[in-house]
Design a protein around this motif. Structure first.
Motif, PDB file in Angstrom:
ATOM      1  N   THR A 167      -4.008  -2.391   0.791  1.00  0.00           N
ATOM      2  CA  THR A 167      -3.540  -2.673   2.153  1.00  0.00           C
ATOM      3  C   THR A 167      -2.033  -3.056   1.942  1.00  0.00           C
ATOM      4  OG1 THR A 167      -5.710  -4.044   1.974  1.00  0.00           O
ATOM      5  CG2 THR A 167      -3.646  -5.551   2.840  1.00  0.00           C
ATOM      6  N   LEU A 168      -1.187  -3.228   2.721  1.00  0.00           N
ATOM      7  CA  LEU A 168       0.067  -3.968   2.479  1.00  0.00           C
ATOM      8  C   LEU A 168       0.157  -5.074   4.029  1.00  0.00           C
ATOM      9  CD1 LEU A 168       1.605  -0.806   3.406  1.00  0.00           C
ATOM     10  CD2 LEU A 168       1.604  -1.125   0.835  1.00  0.00           C
ATOM     11  N   LYS A 169       0.544  -5.897   3.608  1.00  0.00           N
ATOM     12  CA  LYS A 169       1.212  -7.330   3.926  1.00  0.00           C
ATOM     13  C   LYS A 169       2.508  -7.030   4.857  1.00  0.00           C
ATOM     14  CE  LYS A 169      -2.793  -9.453   3.120  1.00  0.00           C
ATOM     15  NZ  LYS A 169      -3.877  -9.598   3.542  1.00  0.00           N
ATOM     16  N   GLY A 170       2.817  -7.795   6.022  1.00  0.00           N
ATOM     17  CA  GLY A 170       3.562  -8.299   6.494  1.00  0.00           C
ATOM     18  C   GLY A 170       4.256  -6.563   6.708  1.00  0.00           C
ATOM     19  N   VAL A 171       3.962  -6.028   7.271  1.00  0.00           N
ATOM     20  CA  VAL A 171       4.746  -4.739   7.646  1.00  0.00           C
ATOM     21  C   VAL A 171       5.806  -4.605   8.713  1.00  0.00           C
ATOM     22  CG1 VAL A 171       4.610  -1.818   8.207  1.00  0.00           C
ATOM     23  CG2 VAL A 171       2.641  -2.782   6.133  1.00  0.00           C
ATOM     24  N   LYS A 172       6.793  -4.981   9.148  1.00  0.00           N
ATOM     25  CA  LYS A 172       7.634  -4.728  10.211  1.00  0.00           C
ATOM     26  C   LYS A 172       8.165  -4.035  10.647  1.00  0.00           C
ATOM     27  CE  LYS A 172      12.452  -6.631  11.344  1.00  0.00           C
ATOM     28  NZ  LYS A 172      12.853  -8.286  11.704  1.00  0.00           N
ATOM     29  N   LEU A 173       7.150  -3.286  11.683  1.00  0.00           N
ATOM     30  CA  LEU A 173       7.819  -1.717  12.571  1.00  0.00           C
ATOM     31  C   LEU A 173       8.215  -2.378  13.764  1.00  0.00           C
ATOM     32  CD1 LEU A 173       3.892  -1.175  12.930  1.00  0.00           C
ATOM     33  CD2 LEU A 173       5.809  -0.126  11.327  1.00  0.00           C
ATOM     34  N   GLU A 174       9.336  -1.382  13.276  1.00  0.00           N
ATOM     35  CA  GLU A 174      10.642  -0.953  14.376  1.00  0.00           C
ATOM     36  C   GLU A 174      10.829  -0.174  15.578  1.00  0.00           C
ATOM     37  OE1 GLU A 174      13.975  -2.047  12.029  1.00  0.00           O
ATOM     38  OE2 GLU A 174      13.776  -3.818  11.181  1.00  0.00           O
ATOM     39  N   ARG A 175      10.713  -0.842  16.315  1.00  0.00           N
ATOM     40  CA  ARG A 175      11.219   0.977  16.955  1.00  0.00           C
ATOM     41  C   ARG A 175      12.339   1.026  17.296  1.00  0.00           C
ATOM     42  NH1 ARG A 175      12.085  -2.043  22.927  1.00  0.00           N
ATOM     43  NH2 ARG A 175      13.696  -2.792  21.902  1.00  0.00           N
ATOM     44  N   GLY A 176      11.649   2.893  17.394  1.00  0.00           N
ATOM     45  CA  GLY A 176      12.289   4.052  17.164  1.00  0.00           C
ATOM     46  C   GLY A 176      12.435   4.382  15.527  1.00  0.00           C
ATOM     47  N   ASN A 177      12.045   3.856  15.070  1.00  0.00           N
ATOM     48  CA  ASN A 177      11.829   3.680  13.349  1.00  0.00           C
ATOM     49  C   ASN A 177      10.545   4.883  12.979  1.00  0.00           C
ATOM     50  OD1 ASN A 177      13.693   3.313  12.641  1.00  0.00           O
ATOM     51  ND2 ASN A 177      13.511   1.025  11.991  1.00  0.00           N
ATOM     52  N   ALA A 178      10.376   5.798  11.569  1.00  0.00           N
ATOM     53  CA  ALA A 178       9.444   6.135  11.345  1.00  0.00           C
ATOM     54  C   ALA A 178       8.650   5.859  10.160  1.00  0.00           C
ATOM     55  CB  ALA A 178       9.652   7.735  11.503  1.00  0.00           C
ATOM     56  N   TYR A 179       7.568   5.581  10.206  1.00  0.00           N
ATOM     57  CA  TYR A 179       6.614   4.967   9.065  1.00  0.00           C
ATOM     58  C   TYR A 179       6.300   5.829   7.828  1.00  0.00           C
ATOM     59  CZ  TYR A 179       9.408   1.532  10.403  1.00  0.00           C
ATOM     60  OH  TYR A 179      10.935   0.032  11.399  1.00  0.00           O
ATOM     61  N   ALA A 180       5.999   6.306   6.629  1.00  0.00           N
ATOM     62  CA  ALA A 180       5.321   6.949   5.633  1.00  0.00           C
ATOM     63  C   ALA A 180       4.592   6.067   5.383  1.00  0.00           C
ATOM     64  CB  ALA A 180       6.465   8.175   5.616  1.00  0.00           C
ATOM     65  N   LEU A 181       3.242   5.883   5.783  1.00  0.00           N
ATOM     66  CA  LEU A 181       2.211   5.342   4.383  1.00  0.00           C
ATOM     67  C   LEU A 181       1.515   6.622   3.623  1.00  0.00           C
ATOM     68  CD1 LEU A 181       2.259   4.048   7.224  1.00  0.00           C
ATOM     69  CD2 LEU A 181       1.159   2.724   6.372  1.00  0.00           C
ATOM     70  N   VAL A 182       1.209   6.333   2.445  1.00  0.00           N
ATOM     71  CA  VAL A 182       0.971   7.331   1.401  1.00  0.00           C
ATOM     72  C   VAL A 182      -0.444   6.543   0.869  1.00  0.00           C
ATOM     73  CG1 VAL A 182       1.704   9.102  -0.878  1.00  0.00           C
ATOM     74  CG2 VAL A 182       3.430   8.386   1.315  1.00  0.00           C
ATOM     75  N   LEU A 183      -1.508   6.791   0.561  1.00  0.00           N
ATOM     76  CA  LEU A 183      -2.854   6.552   0.115  1.00  0.00           C
ATOM     77  C   LEU A 183      -2.515   7.875  -1.040  1.00  0.00           C
ATOM     78  CD1 LEU A 183      -5.087   4.953  -0.119  1.00  0.00           C
ATOM     79  CD2 LEU A 183      -6.861   6.659   0.845  1.00  0.00           C
ATOM     80  N   THR A 184      -2.465   6.951  -2.537  1.00  0.00           N
ATOM     81  CA  THR A 184      -3.678   7.948  -2.925  1.00  0.00           C
ATOM     82  C   THR A 184      -4.612   7.054  -4.089  1.00  0.00           C
ATOM     83  OG1 THR A 184      -1.414   6.934  -4.859  1.00  0.00           O
ATOM     84  CG2 THR A 184      -1.131   8.631  -3.631  1.00  0.00           C
ATOM     85  N   ASP A 185      -5.181   7.468  -4.984  1.00  0.00           N
ATOM     86  CA  ASP A 185      -5.862   6.581  -5.607  1.00  0.00           C
ATOM     87  C   ASP A 185      -6.290   5.112  -6.163  1.00  0.00           C
ATOM     88  OD1 ASP A 185      -8.080   8.788  -5.045  1.00  0.00           O
ATOM     89  OD2 ASP A 185      -7.360   9.836  -6.937  1.00  0.00           O
ATOM     90  N   ALA A 186      -4.313   5.642  -5.618  1.00  0.00           N
ATOM     91  CA  ALA A 186      -3.737   4.581  -7.179  1.00  0.00           C
ATOM     92  C   ALA A 186      -3.723   3.429  -5.870  1.00  0.00           C
ATOM     93  CB  ALA A 186      -2.575   4.439  -7.717  1.00  0.00           C
ATOM     94  N   GLY A 187      -3.921   2.963  -4.687  1.00  0.00           N
ATOM     95  CA  GLY A 187      -3.530   2.442  -3.602  1.00  0.00           C
ATOM     96  C   GLY A 187      -2.067   3.124  -2.396  1.00  0.00           C
ATOM     97  N   LEU A 188      -2.178   1.864  -1.405  1.00  0.00           N
ATOM     98  CA  LEU A 188      -1.286   2.347  -0.121  1.00  0.00           C
ATOM     99  C   LEU A 188      -0.216   1.805  -1.161  1.00  0.00           C
ATOM    100  CD1 LEU A 188      -1.574   3.874   2.677  1.00  0.00           C
ATOM    101  CD2 LEU A 188      -2.090   1.469   3.687  1.00  0.00           C
TER     102      LEU A 188
END
Length: 195
Positions: free
Chosen positions: A164-185
């Protein structure tokens, strides 16, 4: 005569300053490649780094075949001009994933990479009520353009939260990579940058 010379010098220095404001445009036959989850890597002879569970900046690579090395794994990979890619080690081989470009400046682009052993994951709001990206198989990625918002996000295997990622601020025009491994996100913001 002094006024003409002074004006010419002033215009020349303004033009020079404007040239330094922007990075040079990459060659027309370029692709953009980065690595995921690799502390040491080389792409087309260029050294890049990505913290554990994160993404590196994109590197400009000429179209065609290039050599990639992540840790001790080496491979020849092939890219097409104008596309964005991520390279990840999967077992003892390198996998080249095609990334979606952030084309809608009015939206934020979320991409989740399932580098875990979990066969298929869903990216949802942390409460599990709203699906963002569904059915991302192990070793693959999935993307979705979303509105600018601050939100809690989780990767799920069925009803089980894997990270889980808390308080992820997503801004228009930007790209975000969320990487899930066995250790977490983990989250890497503004992944459109290049080096």
């Amino acid at each position: 005569m002094k006024k003409v010379l002074l004006s010419a010098l002033l215009l020349g220095s303004i033009a020079s300053a404007q040239e330094n404001l922007y990075d040079p445009a990459p060659p027309a036959n370029s692709a953009f490649v980065r690595v995921l989850n690799a502390p040491t890597a080389t792409l087309g002879g260029k050294a890049v780094t990505a913290e554990k569970g994160a993404a590196s900046p994109y590197v400009v690579i000429p179209q065609g075949e290039f050599a990639a090395k992540l840790g001790t794994i080496t491979s020849k990979l092939k890219v097409e001009a104008g596309n964005f890619y991520s390279v990840v080690a999967n077992g003892n081989k390198l996998v080249l994933l095609t990334d979606q470009a952030a084309e809608n400046r009015a939206k934020a682009l979320l991409t989740i990479y399932n580098l875990s052993k979990t066969a298929s994951v869903d990216l949802k709001t942390a409460d599990g009520k709203t699906a963002v990206v569904s059915s991302v198989k192990s070793g693959e990625s999935g993307s979705r353009a979303v509105n600018g918002i601050t939100v809690d996000l989780s990767a799920f295997d069925g009803t089980k939260a894997l990270g889980t990622l808390k308080g992820v601020k997503l801004e228009r025009g930007n790209a975000y990579a969320l990487v899930l491994t066995d250790a977490g996100l983990t989250l890497t913001p503004s992944t459109t940058k290049t080096k």
